[in-house]
Design a protein around this motif. Sequence first.
Motif, mmCIF file in Angstrom:
data_model
loop_
_atom_site.group_PDB
_atom_site.id
_atom_site.type_symbol
_atom_site.label_atom_id
_atom_site.label_comp_id
_atom_site.label_asym_id
_atom_site.label_seq_id
_atom_site.Cartn_x
_atom_site.Cartn_y
_atom_site.Cartn_z
ATOM 1 N N GLY A 1 1.593 -89.943 20.908
ATOM 2 C CA GLY A 1 2.755 -89.677 20.070
ATOM 3 C C GLY A 1 3.923 -89.080 20.822
ATOM 4 O O GLY A 1 3.797 -88.742 21.986
ATOM 5 N N PRO A 2 5.006 -88.947 20.119
ATOM 6 C CA PRO A 2 6.233 -88.473 20.757
ATOM 7 C C PRO A 2 6.112 -87.083 21.355
ATOM 8 O O PRO A 2 6.847 -86.751 22.276
ATOM 9 N N GLU A 3 5.174 -86.287 20.863
ATOM 10 C CA GLU A 3 5.102 -84.918 21.371
ATOM 11 C C GLU A 3 4.660 -84.892 22.833
ATOM 12 O O GLU A 3 4.906 -83.914 23.523
ATOM 13 N N SER A 4 4.022 -85.952 23.285
ATOM 14 C CA SER A 4 3.591 -85.955 24.697
ATOM 15 C C SER A 4 4.592 -86.660 25.579
ATOM 16 O O SER A 4 4.314 -86.948 26.719
ATOM 17 N N ASN A 5 5.733 -86.978 25.016
ATOM 18 C CA ASN A 5 6.654 -87.778 25.796
ATOM 19 C C ASN A 5 7.312 -87.029 26.938
ATOM 20 O O ASN A 5 7.759 -87.633 27.899
ATOM 21 N N LYS A 6 7.371 -85.748 26.805
ATOM 22 C CA LYS A 6 7.913 -84.968 27.907
ATOM 23 C C LYS A 6 6.997 -85.143 29.117
ATOM 24 O O LYS A 6 5.780 -85.130 28.992
ATOM 25 N N PHE A 7 7.588 -85.341 30.251
ATOM 26 C CA PHE A 7 6.796 -85.664 31.444
ATOM 27 C C PHE A 7 5.758 -84.599 31.742
ATOM 28 O O PHE A 7 4.645 -84.876 32.098
ATOM 29 N N GLU A 8 6.145 -83.364 31.584
ATOM 30 C CA GLU A 8 5.214 -82.283 31.919
ATOM 31 C C GLU A 8 3.988 -82.346 31.025
ATOM 32 O O GLU A 8 2.877 -82.134 31.464
ATOM 33 N N LYS A 9 4.243 -82.699 29.770
ATOM 34 C CA LYS A 9 3.109 -82.731 28.849
ATOM 35 C C LYS A 9 2.197 -83.917 29.105
ATOM 36 O O LYS A 9 1.036 -83.907 28.735
ATOM 37 N N ALA A 10 2.737 -84.926 29.721
ATOM 38 C CA ALA A 10 1.928 -86.116 29.976
ATOM 39 C C ALA A 10 0.775 -85.817 30.918
ATOM 40 O O ALA A 10 -0.108 -86.618 31.112
ATOM 41 N N SER A 11 0.773 -84.622 31.481
ATOM 42 C CA SER A 11 -0.280 -84.286 32.421
ATOM 43 C C SER A 11 -1.619 -84.106 31.735
ATOM 44 O O SER A 11 -2.629 -83.882 32.379
ATOM 45 N N SER A 12 -1.646 -84.210 30.412
ATOM 46 C CA SER A 12 -2.929 -84.152 29.726
ATOM 47 C C SER A 12 -3.713 -85.435 29.975
ATOM 48 O O SER A 12 -4.867 -85.543 29.617
ATOM 49 N N ALA A 13 -3.088 -86.385 30.619
ATOM 50 C CA ALA A 13 -3.679 -87.705 30.794
ATOM 51 C C ALA A 13 -5.117 -87.730 31.311
ATOM 52 O O ALA A 13 -5.958 -88.351 30.687
ATOM 53 N N CYS B 1 6.622 -88.675 37.530
ATOM 54 C CA CYS B 1 6.082 -88.354 36.224
ATOM 55 C C CYS B 1 4.729 -89.013 36.057
ATOM 56 O O CYS B 1 4.541 -90.170 36.416
ATOM 57 N N CYS B 2 3.818 -88.267 35.473
ATOM 58 C CA CYS B 2 2.534 -88.850 35.135
ATOM 59 C C CYS B 2 2.683 -89.475 33.757
ATOM 60 O O CYS B 2 2.605 -88.793 32.734
ATOM 61 N N THR B 3 2.950 -90.732 33.743
ATOM 62 C CA THR B 3 3.173 -91.410 32.465
ATOM 63 C C THR B 3 2.937 -92.903 32.648
ATOM 64 O O THR B 3 2.532 -93.340 33.727
ATOM 65 N N THR B 4 3.163 -93.671 31.636
ATOM 66 C CA THR B 4 3.012 -95.124 31.739
ATOM 67 C C THR B 4 4.348 -95.791 31.414
ATOM 68 O O THR B 4 5.223 -95.182 30.806
ATOM 69 N N ALA B 5 4.433 -97.047 31.801
ATOM 70 C CA ALA B 5 5.660 -97.805 31.545
ATOM 71 C C ALA B 5 5.950 -97.837 30.044
ATOM 72 O O ALA B 5 7.095 -97.689 29.614
ATOM 73 N N GLU C 1 10.723 -94.058 25.177
ATOM 74 C CA GLU C 1 11.805 -93.090 25.389
ATOM 75 C C GLU C 1 13.143 -93.765 25.645
ATOM 76 O O GLU C 1 14.129 -93.099 25.904
ATOM 77 N N GLN C 2 13.100 -95.092 25.669
ATOM 78 C CA GLN C 2 14.304 -95.905 25.884
ATOM 79 C C GLN C 2 14.963 -95.612 27.225
ATOM 80 O O GLN C 2 16.182 -95.585 27.345
ATOM 81 N N ARG C 3 14.102 -95.388 28.223
ATOM 82 C CA ARG C 3 14.668 -95.196 29.566
ATOM 83 C C ARG C 3 15.072 -96.556 30.134
ATOM 84 O O ARG C 3 14.425 -97.573 29.857
ATOM 85 N N LEU D 1 12.352 -101.874 30.394
ATOM 86 C CA LEU D 1 12.863 -100.770 31.224
ATOM 87 C C LEU D 1 14.069 -101.203 32.060
ATOM 88 O O LEU D 1 14.784 -100.363 32.589
ATOM 89 N N THR D 2 14.228 -102.510 32.215
ATOM 90 C CA THR D 2 15.293 -103.008 33.085
ATOM 91 C C THR D 2 16.637 -102.987 32.351
ATOM 92 O O THR D 2 16.752 -103.506 31.242
ATOM 93 N N ALA D 3 17.630 -102.388 33.002
ATOM 94 C CA ALA D 3 18.953 -102.300 32.400
ATOM 95 C C ALA D 3 19.605 -103.682 32.351
ATOM 96 O O ALA D 3 19.156 -104.615 33.037
ATOM 97 N N HIS D 4 20.641 -103.777 31.592
ATOM 98 C CA HIS D 4 21.423 -105.008 31.519
ATOM 99 C C HIS D 4 21.895 -105.390 32.924
ATOM 100 O O HIS D 4 22.409 -104.548 33.651
ATOM 101 N N GLU D 5 21.693 -106.633 33.280
ATOM 102 C CA GLU D 5 22.026 -107.139 34.623
ATOM 103 C C GLU D 5 21.260 -106.436 35.731
ATOM 104 O O GLU D 5 21.691 -106.408 36.882
#
Lengths: 302, 509
Positions: free
Chosen positions: A45-57, A170-174, A180-182, A209-213
């Motif tokens: 969920g969104p609460e783990s979206n912060k990179f630091e919190k993703a360390s629960s992985a 960041c410990c996270t996935t694509a 997060e709309q990065r 994840l790829t920006a326009h152009e």
Amino acid sequence: MASSMFLAQRRWFLSLPRNLSNARFFSALPSEHPVSVSGPQNNVGPESNKFEKASSAPSSLKEPELAKFSAIADTWWDSEGPFKPLHKMNPTRLAFLRSTLCRHFRKDPLSARPFEGLRFIDVGCGGGILSEPLARMGATVTGIDAIEKNIKIARLHANLDPTTSTIEYCCTTAEKLVEEQRKFDAVIALEVIEHVADAAEFCKSLSALTAHEGATVVSTINRSMRSYATAIVAAEYLLQWLPKGTHQWSSFLTPEELTMILKRAGVDVKEMAGFVYNPLTGRWSLSDDISVNFIAYGTKEK
Amino acid sequence: MNRIFATKAGSDVYRLRIPWRPFSNDAAPLLSSQNAGNPEKGSEAKQYDIAIVGGGMVGLALACSLASRPLTRHLNVAIIDSNPALGRKHFIKKEDLPDPRVSTITPATISFFKDIGAWQFVEQHRHAYFDKMQVWDYTGLSYAKYNARDADKEVLGCVVENKVLLSSLLSRVQETVLPKKIYPSRLNSMSILPNSSSSEVDSTLSMTALFTHGRLAKLELEDGNSLYAKLVVIELAPVGADGGKSRVRELAGFRTTGWNYSQNAIICTVEHDVENHCAWQRFLPSGPLALLPIGDKFSNIVWTMSPKESSEFKSITEDNFLKAVNHALDYGYGPHPTPSILGSSDLFSWLKGGISKSANDCFEIPPKVVKLASERMAFPLSLRHANDYASKRVALIGDAAHTVHPLAGQGVNLGFGDASTLSSVISEGIAVGTDIGEVSLLKKYEADRKPANVMMMAVLDGFQKAYSVDFGPLNILRAAAFHGAHHISPLKKSIISYASGEMRLPLFA
């Protein structure tokens, strides 16, 4: 089917001794939910979206397994260690990235830092052996990996050089970053896709994840007779560069299949090259021969 | 033969204290660093991308080469050498007589100098191209004459004084944008710690922290300065009290293999009545005697002989020495060779390519030497080769990697080849974002240069050995080899190409 194979592979991997060597193998492992790459339903969920919190992985991993990871991860930066094949291949992959991305972004190829001002993401960064050179080439790099230990190693190593200490690890996935709309100017996933459960979903995430152009670069191993002979029989059994069972030949993608799934994900493949290993010189070089290792560069369609 | 296999002294952590005595190309006595004036003395250590230990010809050529490449021209370079000549702008006076320390540089080296922008400075000084070379031996059995046109070249090489090469490279490096600083001192110690990234790092990223984690090498100089560098390039063979043999191995654990020839070389400048445009080399029982044109009516002599003979030839009067040289270049030790001794050139006419253009050039007697124009200097000959050219954050170039028999003047050309390759490898490394001190990158340089250097050293060593034996059948064999080298066009072309630094192996093209 694909995911059960993946799980089996993963279990097998966890019982390996420390001479494990395929970098991208575990860098691609989503450590919390192995199938998370295949769909958003498994994403946290969104609460783990912060990179630091993703360390629960890695919480699902047992302590002894973590110790094994540590033992291997510490050797990420030993160019003569278990990751030697990857270190050897690295300059060749970077040469391809340099030439295609300089052209794509209209940057001066004779500049020492051509990617200044561009945001790159290294998906499945492992210990950061691709992220650091990209940062030295001027890019603003984000490196992500689902294994907490890899991220720790990567961060520690990058912090030792002022030019690489700017890398965001960041410990996270694509998939999570998509949520997060990065967006990134270039999305790079090298030697990762052959280890994910659902390549099509993975490519959709890369595209998102790829920006326009922007540019998307993917490299993997072909599913050909020669790749069976070299990547599995030679690399795993004869030369023992990689632990036996590292790769499942049947899960490899052919260049046509990769082009197709990238196309469906909205990425138009513009260029493809092969990596060829010369056993006499011990060096890799770029070639037109895409029958074993190949890399594809594509642009995001409108 | 005194073979030395040094043992590996290196471990993962090495801190060495090596006394360094720089090999100066300038005859001036070495200034101690205090006299050189150092504004930064005692100030905080500086960080560089590359520290070049030894601002000799090869070290400066590396700096020029880095300055000429777009990807490396902004690297911060420190050059450490106590040679006071490096502090001066123009240290060559036109009216000076030619210095006996000269180099025979090959066409490959000339084009390298042109690429790095240093050749224009060489051209402002004395230098002598030669397009002919005559090699013969004392038995009178045969001779070989090489002409640049056999290989479709303009010249076979160029003889230039070392100080001209040095000042040209210095002038060039000073006009480039390359950020550089010359430290007029000597290296006291060098330390490199193993990589570590397991402990937490302070966020300041101080040089000390980077050093502690193996990211920088630390150099301490005799004048109290210290500096840090990502990559240390060592040009000088460190010379210790024992003649520099055991010091190289201590240096970052580099081992060397080599032997001393029980031979010395006498070098000096001589004057003729006429201008000399040919390089001459005659193999005498005690070793080769080379007479190289150096411009105007001067020639340079490199005469190899036993140590006993060399001290004798060094002390005899000028007249007697000149007589000995003229004797050795003419009828001394044996008759003039004639082409007919081994039969006519028809012997080889069935070979593809046929007879080389210069095959009918007759044997000539070198111009007489009439005057000694410099002091006579003697130095011992040795062959030494580092087993490795690269380790973490350290690369060896030039004399630090190899010293060769001065035969054919190949030594410094190998060094310039090192400088060219190393700068290209560094440039390739930067192109793909590599840390330039990475051993995997530096090993590429080693893989490129080692086989080439070893091959040339083996060829020269073989030559040396073949000619240090006076034994009937061997003399005939040698004569046949000469004969072949003289008459077979493709072979001749290959030999010239190889000696010009353009081919990797001295085999048929």
